[in-house]
Design a protein around this motif. Structure first.
Motif, PDB file in Angstrom:
ATOM      1  N   UNK A 153       0.828  -1.212   0.000  1.00 18.82           N
ATOM      2  CA  UNK A 153       0.000   0.000   0.000  1.00 18.82           C
ATOM      3  C   UNK A 153       0.861   1.259   0.000  1.00 18.82           C
ATOM      4  N   UNK A 154       1.978   1.184   0.720  1.00 16.33           N
ATOM      5  CA  UNK A 154       2.851   2.352   0.811  1.00 16.33           C
ATOM      6  C   UNK A 154       3.471   2.656  -0.550  1.00 16.33           C
ATOM      7  N   UNK A 155       3.892   1.584  -1.261  1.00 13.18           N
ATOM      8  CA  UNK A 155       4.538   1.791  -2.556  1.00 13.18           C
ATOM      9  C   UNK A 155       3.531   2.178  -3.636  1.00 13.18           C
ATOM     10  N   UNK A 156       2.382   1.468  -3.654  1.00 14.29           N
ATOM     11  CA  UNK A 156       1.429   1.682  -4.742  1.00 14.29           C
ATOM     12  C   UNK A 156       0.669   2.997  -4.602  1.00 14.29           C
ATOM     13  N   UNK A 157       0.267   3.308  -3.354  1.00 17.44           N
ATOM     14  CA  UNK A 157      -0.600   4.482  -3.195  1.00 17.44           C
ATOM     15  C   UNK A 157       0.106   5.655  -2.512  1.00 17.44           C
ATOM     16  N   UNK A 158       1.315   5.419  -2.054  1.00 14.75           N
ATOM     17  CA  UNK A 158       2.037   6.483  -1.345  1.00 14.75           C
ATOM     18  C   UNK A 158       1.309   6.941  -0.103  1.00 14.75           C
ATOM     19  N   UNK A 159       0.555   6.026   0.518  1.00 15.02           N
ATOM     20  CA  UNK A 159      -0.244   6.384   1.694  1.00 15.02           C
ATOM     21  C   UNK A 159       0.644   6.601   2.916  1.00 15.02           C
ATOM     22  N   UNK A 160       0.543   7.770   3.569  1.00 16.10           N
ATOM     23  CA  UNK A 160       1.352   7.974   4.769  1.00 16.10           C
ATOM     24  C   UNK A 160       0.976   7.017   5.894  1.00 16.10           C
ATOM     25  N   UNK A 161      -0.303   6.633   5.956  1.00 17.70           N
ATOM     26  CA  UNK A 161      -0.737   5.661   6.980  1.00 17.70           C
ATOM     27  C   UNK A 161      -0.012   4.337   6.778  1.00 17.70           C
ATOM     28  N   UNK A 162       0.023   3.895   5.516  1.00 22.78           N
ATOM     29  CA  UNK A 162       0.682   2.622   5.207  1.00 22.78           C
ATOM     30  C   UNK A 162       2.174   2.711   5.513  1.00 22.78           C
ATOM     31  N   UNK A 163       2.747   3.869   5.192  1.00 19.81           N
ATOM     32  CA  UNK A 163       4.173   4.072   5.465  1.00 19.81           C
ATOM     33  C   UNK A 163       4.440   3.952   6.966  1.00 19.81           C
ATOM     34  N   UNK A 164       3.572   4.594   7.751  1.00 14.31           N
ATOM     35  CA  UNK A 164       3.747   4.580   9.208  1.00 14.31           C
ATOM     36  C   UNK A 164       3.608   3.153   9.758  1.00 14.31           C
ATOM     37  N   UNK A 165       2.520   2.478   9.349  1.00 15.03           N
ATOM     38  CA  UNK A 165       2.290   1.121   9.871  1.00 15.03           C
ATOM     39  C   UNK A 165       3.398   0.168   9.431  1.00 15.03           C
ATOM     40  N   UNK A 166       3.907   0.416   8.231  1.00 21.19           N
ATOM     41  CA  UNK A 166       4.999  -0.418   7.740  1.00 21.19           C
ATOM     42  C   UNK A 166       6.263  -0.207   8.584  1.00 21.19           C
ATOM     43  N   UNK A 167       6.551   1.048   8.884  1.00 22.27           N
ATOM     44  CA  UNK A 167       7.722   1.340   9.729  1.00 22.27           C
ATOM     45  C   UNK A 167       7.550   0.701  11.106  1.00 22.27           C
ATOM     46  N   UNK A 168       6.347   0.767  11.610  1.00 26.95           N
ATOM     47  CA  UNK A 168       6.075   0.229  12.951  1.00 26.95           C
ATOM     48  C   UNK A 168       6.257  -1.293  12.956  1.00 26.95           C
ATOM     49  N   UNK A 169       5.683  -1.949  11.933  1.00 27.64           N
ATOM     50  CA  UNK A 169       5.802  -3.414  11.847  1.00 27.64           C
ATOM     51  C   UNK A 169       7.270  -3.817  11.724  1.00 27.64           C
ATOM     52  N   UNK A 170       7.999  -3.068  10.901  1.00 24.71           N
ATOM     53  CA  UNK A 170       9.425  -3.405  10.705  1.00 24.71           C
ATOM     54  C   UNK A 170      10.216  -3.223  11.993  1.00 24.71           C
TER      55      UNK A 170
END
Lengths: 402, 350
Positions: free
Chosen positions: A16-33
């Protein structure tokens, strides 16, 4: 189970972060990582209350910060908190214990949480957090530290907190076998100061009507995003959210908005209808108390004093009236028509002040709702009751307008 | 409530055993632990708040319920610090002073607490129209409180003695009297108590129970334990042993530092950091008293206690010391239910 959930979250949000550039997805991705790193062999994990302790200090070490409350919240989002809470209850923890803490204790008993080198928390916000930190320390056989933050802001209290922060920094170094690095701390403080600037930009953008962002995402980010304070990730996240807001305003892609309200304290992490009802009724939440800025920029050449002041000026330290300071002005600036206090039953420090909050709102001529709901335990949730209370509140907002 | 109206106007109420009575005495007031008998109220405070805080607020909102020069509210817990907020906002006729108490006992925290106590000593005479506090008045007050502590030490010693039949109920009543009486009257009462207790008797062998926990404000739980055939041989509560344990250093160069040291390092309440120290203390109390079991009482919604209980219960079980946890609501409205549990617990010890 937790790591499996985190891996799924990491994969889904990466796409989601790559395809839509969603800041929410970016945040959740950073958190999961970040959370997954805590389980990698050889990693040095430090438990910390990220929303209360100055994270810049941890950012100066090669450690993985792990917040047991925020992780319990994430377990609640992913539907994994109930088995952990049941484990804690089976071991004697009362249902009166905060659901976040029951989930954290249960997850530790179930060996779902990573092994820490050290555990750090603060005397603010609540008693339960300090108790849980100490119990988790005993369960893991590691030292638990408490940063005591006095109620008053004066020379003595600043010195006292500053000294404790220096001692804790030394202890982190000893626990993880790394000397404190002043230059890294300086860089972390500089990064926080930059993130503070973008935070101010976000606060300005949120004044726009209709609101370009808000609700559960804003409240969750305002608390959980602090896990990254002092790192470039926080700067990147702030910038991404600010950019997305700017873009929504410029393109006019904004949700319809009839009413705007202020939000006190936390939010339910499990699947509930709270924000769905607000959306249906076109009520936005463009500001919450946990997103306000209460401290100044920190002098990177003298970081400990600035970090101590940041702790001491936290609105959840000292008298409850700190939570209402400047509120009338804020309500006007953001054109807020009322406020909701989310009252999870175990949270004495937030809930016991409800009369003060209610009366402050009344003095501003705005309606107030105390929404009694558990933060993390869906077993006590009633969709019907929540709807009745929220709809009655929205009716009040509407009546007030006419 | 004791004393005449004039006397009560010299009372300074306090809400926690971490408030030094010495400072109140040195300012010319009479310290009185505030234990109102009012039913709790939910109108101004969240229902999930402990009954003690709710009862204090109920008494305070009914202004006739509080006859005192002022109140000192300690930062004992989240609910207490919010009580202070509500008091200052809604109970203006009786001034409130706030005392911040660290949860740690290291040297820096003791120094910080000493600084808080100095601040309290400066504010108290001004806000409540009392006497200015100087080193001499503080040392005199310290000697008075130390004398009471020493006398109460003898009472607790008699209570746990295998050669005495001093009942826990009588000791509890004495402790409760100590929360409201003037120090001279209280000292006289303790001496009378000790004179009666000195007569050696050969008590029948009954189960010996330590009553531990947070605030135990009514005698009925002690009475229920003793009615069930046991004897309460120690009161490890904040009105009992923990309130009186350990003197304040009288000739210390800095009397505030001496007060801070004693109050922060006395046997800790569950609000403090240091579960292991609390375990060691309660175990020592039980060992010294030759106890057959521990009844641990805590207020419903007291986070400080409720987080401790599971691990404490497990540890005592591992040590072979029977442990019973009872929750009360300050008014002890569920005493009938508690009675059955107490009776079953004592029966197993007989």
């Amino acid at each position: 189970m937790l790591t499996t959930m985190l891996e799924t979250m990491e994969q889904q949000t990466a796409v989601a972060s790559q395809e839509r550039g969603s800041p929410m997805a970016l945040w959740l991705n950073e958190w999961a990582r970040l959370l997954l790193r805590a389980y990698e062999p050889g990693r040095r994990v430090v438990y910390v209350s990220a929303y209360a302790f100055p994270m810049e200090i941890l950012a100066a070490f090669d450690v993985v910060p792990f917040d047991f409350e925020l992780t319990s919240g994430l377990m609640g989002v992913m539907g994994g908190a109930v088995p952990a809470m049941e484990e804690a209850e089976n071991r004697g923890y009362s249902p009166d214990v905060c659901a976040f803490h029951r989930a954290a204790l249960g997850a530790s008993y179930l060996e779902e949480f990573p092994e820490p080198e050290l555990l750090i928390t603060t005397s603010h916000y609540c008693d339960g957090k300090a108790k849980t930190n100490e119990i988790l320390g005993m369960l893991h056989g590691r030292e638990s530290l408490l940063l005591q933050v006095p109620a008053a802001v004066n020379k003595e209290s600043v010195r006292y907190v500053e000294k404790q922060l220096r001692d804790i920094t030394r202890k982190i170094g000893e626990a993880v076998g790394q000397s404190p690095d002043h230059d890294r701390l300086k860089a972390a403080v500089r990064s926080s100061n930059r993130a503070r600037q973008s935070h101010q930009v976000m606060l300005e953008l949120l004044k726009h009507r209709p609101a370009p962002w808000g609700g559960s995402e804003l409240i969750a980010f305002s608390i959980n995003g602090l896990l990254f304070s002092g790192t470039e990730v926080k700067e990147r996240l702030n910038d991404a959210f600010a950019l997305a807001m700017q873009d929504r305003i410029e393109s006019g892609r904004l949700r319809p908005e009839k009413h705007r309200i202020y939000w006190f304290a936390w939010l339910p992490v499990y699947d509930s209808n709270v924000f769905e009802i607000l959306k249906e009724r076109e009520v936005s939440v463009p500001l919450c108390e946990t997103f306000r800025i209460h401290s100044d920029e920190i002098d990177e050449d003298d970081p400990f004093e600035g970090l101590a002041l940041q702790c001491l000026r936290n609105p959840f330290v000292g008298p409850g009236t700190r939570r209402t300071e400047g509120l009338e002005e804020i309500m006007d600036d953001y054109r807020l028509e009322g406020a909701i206090l989310f009252a999870t039953p175990a949270c004495k420090q937030a809930n016991t002040a409800y009369t003060l909050l209610r009366d402050t709102l009344a003095r501003c001529g705005r309606p107030f709702l105390m929404l009694d709901m558990d933060i993390c335990d869906p077993r006590n949730y009633s969709a019907g009751q929540t709807r009745t209370r929220l709809e009655a509140f929205v009716e009040l907002l509407e009546q007030r307008r006419h | 409530m004791t004393g005449t109206i004039q006397e009560r106007s010299r009372d300074v109420l306090y809400t926690c055993s971490y408030v030094p009575e010495e400072i109140i005495l040195a300012a010319g007031f009479r310290p009185r632990r505030f234990l109102p008998g009012r039913p709790a109220t939910d109108a101004f405070i969240h229902p999930n708040t402990c009954g003690y805080v709710k009862s204090i607020l109920a008494a305070a909102l009914d202004h006739a319920g509080v006859q005192a020069a002022g109140i000192i509210v300690a930062n004992s817990c989240d609910a207490m610090r919010r009580l202070y907020d509500l008091w200052t906002e809604y109970v203006r006729p009786v001034p409130a002073l706030f005392l911040d108490v660290p949860k740690k006992t290291d040297a820096d925290s003791i120094a910080m607490f000493a600084s808080e106590l100095k601040g309290l000593a400066a504010r108290l005479p001004t806000v409540l129209s009392g006497r200015a506090i100087d080193s001499a008045s503080l040392r005199a007050a310290t000697r008075t409180c130390n004398e009471i502590r020493a006398l109460m030490g003898e009472v607790f010693s008699a209570q746990r003695s295998a050669q005495s039949d001093v009942s826990g109920t009588r000791v509890f009543d004495l402790c409760l009297a100590g929360t409201t009486q003037a120090t001279t009257d209280f000292a006289a009462d303790i001496r009378r108590f000790l004179a009666e207790a000195a007569v050696e008797r050969r008590p029948a062998r009954t189960p010996r129970i330590v009553l531990a926990g947070g605030l135990v404000n009514k005698r009925n739980v002690v009475a229920e334990i003793e009615k069930a055939g046991a004897r309460v041989v120690a009161l490890d509560t904040c009105l009992g042993l923990r309130h009186y344990e350990g003197p304040v250093e009288e000739d210390a160069p800095d009397p505030f530092l001496a007060l801070a040291r004693r109050y922060l390092t006395k046997p800790g309440c569950a609000r403090m950091q240091g579960f292991e120290e609390r375990m060691r203390w309660t175990k020592k109390v039980a060992d010294d008293a030759g106890a057959d079991g521990i009844v641990f009482c805590s207020l419903k919604f007291c986070d400080s206690c409720v987080y401790d209980v599971p691990m404490m219960s497990e540890r005592f079980r591992d040590l072979g010391i029977p442990f019973l946890w009872l929750e009360h609501d300050y008014e002890w409205s569920g005493i009938e239910q508690l009675r059955s549990r107490v009776e079953a617990f004592i029966e197993l010890r007989q």
